[in-house]
Write an enzyme that holds these catalytic residues in place. Structure first.
Site, mmCIF file in Angstrom:
data_model
loop_
_atom_site.group_PDB
_atom_site.id
_atom_site.type_symbol
_atom_site.label_atom_id
_atom_site.label_comp_id
_atom_site.label_asym_id
_atom_site.label_seq_id
_atom_site.Cartn_x
_atom_site.Cartn_y
_atom_site.Cartn_z
ATOM 1 N N LYS A 51 0.843 -1.205 0.000
ATOM 2 C CA LYS A 51 0.000 0.000 0.000
ATOM 3 C C LYS A 51 0.874 1.249 0.000
ATOM 4 C CE LYS A 51 -3.907 -2.355 2.050
ATOM 5 N NZ LYS A 51 -4.576 -2.867 3.235
ATOM 6 N N GLN A 95 -5.282 -1.536 9.410
ATOM 7 C CA GLN A 95 -5.142 -2.859 8.805
ATOM 8 C C GLN A 95 -5.781 -3.925 9.705
ATOM 9 O OE1 GLN A 95 -3.714 -3.512 5.690
ATOM 10 N NE2 GLN A 95 -4.466 -5.586 6.048
ATOM 11 N N ASP A 118 -11.586 2.422 3.471
ATOM 12 C CA ASP A 118 -11.958 1.008 3.358
ATOM 13 C C ASP A 118 -13.455 0.842 3.092
ATOM 14 O OD1 ASP A 118 -9.994 -0.903 3.436
ATOM 15 O OD2 ASP A 118 -9.788 -0.878 5.618
#
Ligand code: NAP
Length: 281
Positions: A51, A95, A118
């Site tokens: 990422k 995460q 997200d």
């Protein structure tokens, strides 16, 4: 047709690189992605590294905040609140998975929904299911972009989604409904999955069972999107038996090289969208 996710993701990142440069010249600022990594789960460490790498490649600011697995929940929530107020942070991603002592729901709900890249915040989940503008979870967004590569107009198609997770199956269902598909959502208690699959023009498999979908489960000419990433003795395989299904499907994503690369590209896209929304106000 083999749907090339690697190539499509590279094209998407190229477009984002141009967009970021434009935003920089307009606002004298670039989108910033902050990823919080708690603990040292090996898979999470690889995802986060990628990422960071791709965010930098498209010209964004990228920051990774690392905490040990035993971090106090309060400290993590305080950090998220601090980032919520920081103008340089356009998108925040914590995460997953998190250690057991941390309440995942609390963490997701603490992220300002306008920075929720997200798409897991209940506000974004609700907006997506109401058909309003929202951050869309990255993997289903990637699947729908790949589907569009094969067929622009999905209206009236019968789609089946295998798996009903909040991460994949449920948001994927909403995206297909938005495209006017007729959607069947299936799960571990579905009675006859093969029969359900055989009726579908589009199959999205997001299960986590290696090669679950067989060649004789698929209607000739169907489009098959394989979300699964399963480690086996013979390497990484999807939820679809690629060798069998590629003989009957009109188009299929491979694993690896299909949906996987799209997920990070869509995360970057979501970060750009959050930046744009914050600056167009
Ligand atoms: P998950 O949360 O474990 O959900 C799996 C879903 O599959 C559940 O809804 C479960 O049903 C259903 N299921 C289990 N066995 C089934 C069966 N025999 N028949 C039909 N449905 C069944 O998984 P997930 O997080 O959505 O991930 C799914 C797969 O995608 C995994 O392989 C994961 O590694 C992969 N993944 C890939 C990416 C990417 O970037 N490509 C991103 C995320 C995940 P119940 O609800 O009834 O339990």
């Amino acid at each position: 047709m083999i749907i090339d996710g690697k190539k499509t993701a590279a094209e998407l990142r190229e477009g984002l690189k141009k967009k970021v440069a434009e935003l920089k010249s307009t606002y004298n600022a670039v989108p910033g992605l902050t990823v919080i990594l708690v603990g040292d789960d090996p898979a999470s460490k690889i995802y986060v590294k990628n990422k960071e790498k791709f965010a930098k490649e498209v010209g964004m600011n990228s920051e990774v905040i690392r905490y040990p697995a035993d971090i106090e929940e309060k400290k993590l929530l305080n950090k998220i609140n601090e980032l919520n107020k920081n103008d340089k942070t356009s998108g925040i991603l914590v995460q997953l998975p998190l250690p057991k002592h941390i309440d995942k729901r609390k963490v997701i709900e603490t992220i300002d929904h306008t920075k929720d890249v997200d798409g897991f915040h209940p506000m974004n989940v609700g907006n997506l299911s109401s058909g309003y503008s929202s951050s869309i979870p990255c993997t289903p967004l990637g699947c729908s972009l790949l589907l569009k590569k094969v067929e622009k107009n999905l209206s009236g198609k019968h789609a089946i989604v295998i798996g009903r997770s909040n991460l994949n199956g449920k948001p994927m269902t909403q995206l297909l409904l938005k495209e006017n598909c007729t959607v069947t959502i299936t799960h571990s208690k579905t009675k006859d999955l093969k029969a359900e699959c055989l009726r579908a023009d589009i199959i999205i498999a997001a299960v986590g069972i290696p090669k679950l979908v067989k060649g004789d489960w698929v209607k000739k000419g169907a489009i098959v999107i394989d979300v699964g990433i399963n480690k086996t003795d013979s390497g990484i395989v999807g939820d679809v038996d690629f060798d069998q299904v590629s003989k009957v499907a009109k188009a299929i994503t491979p694993v690896p090289g299909g949906v996987g690369p799209m997920t990070i590209a869509c995360l970057l896209r979501n970060t750009v969208e959050c930046f744009k929304k914050a600056h167009y106000k």
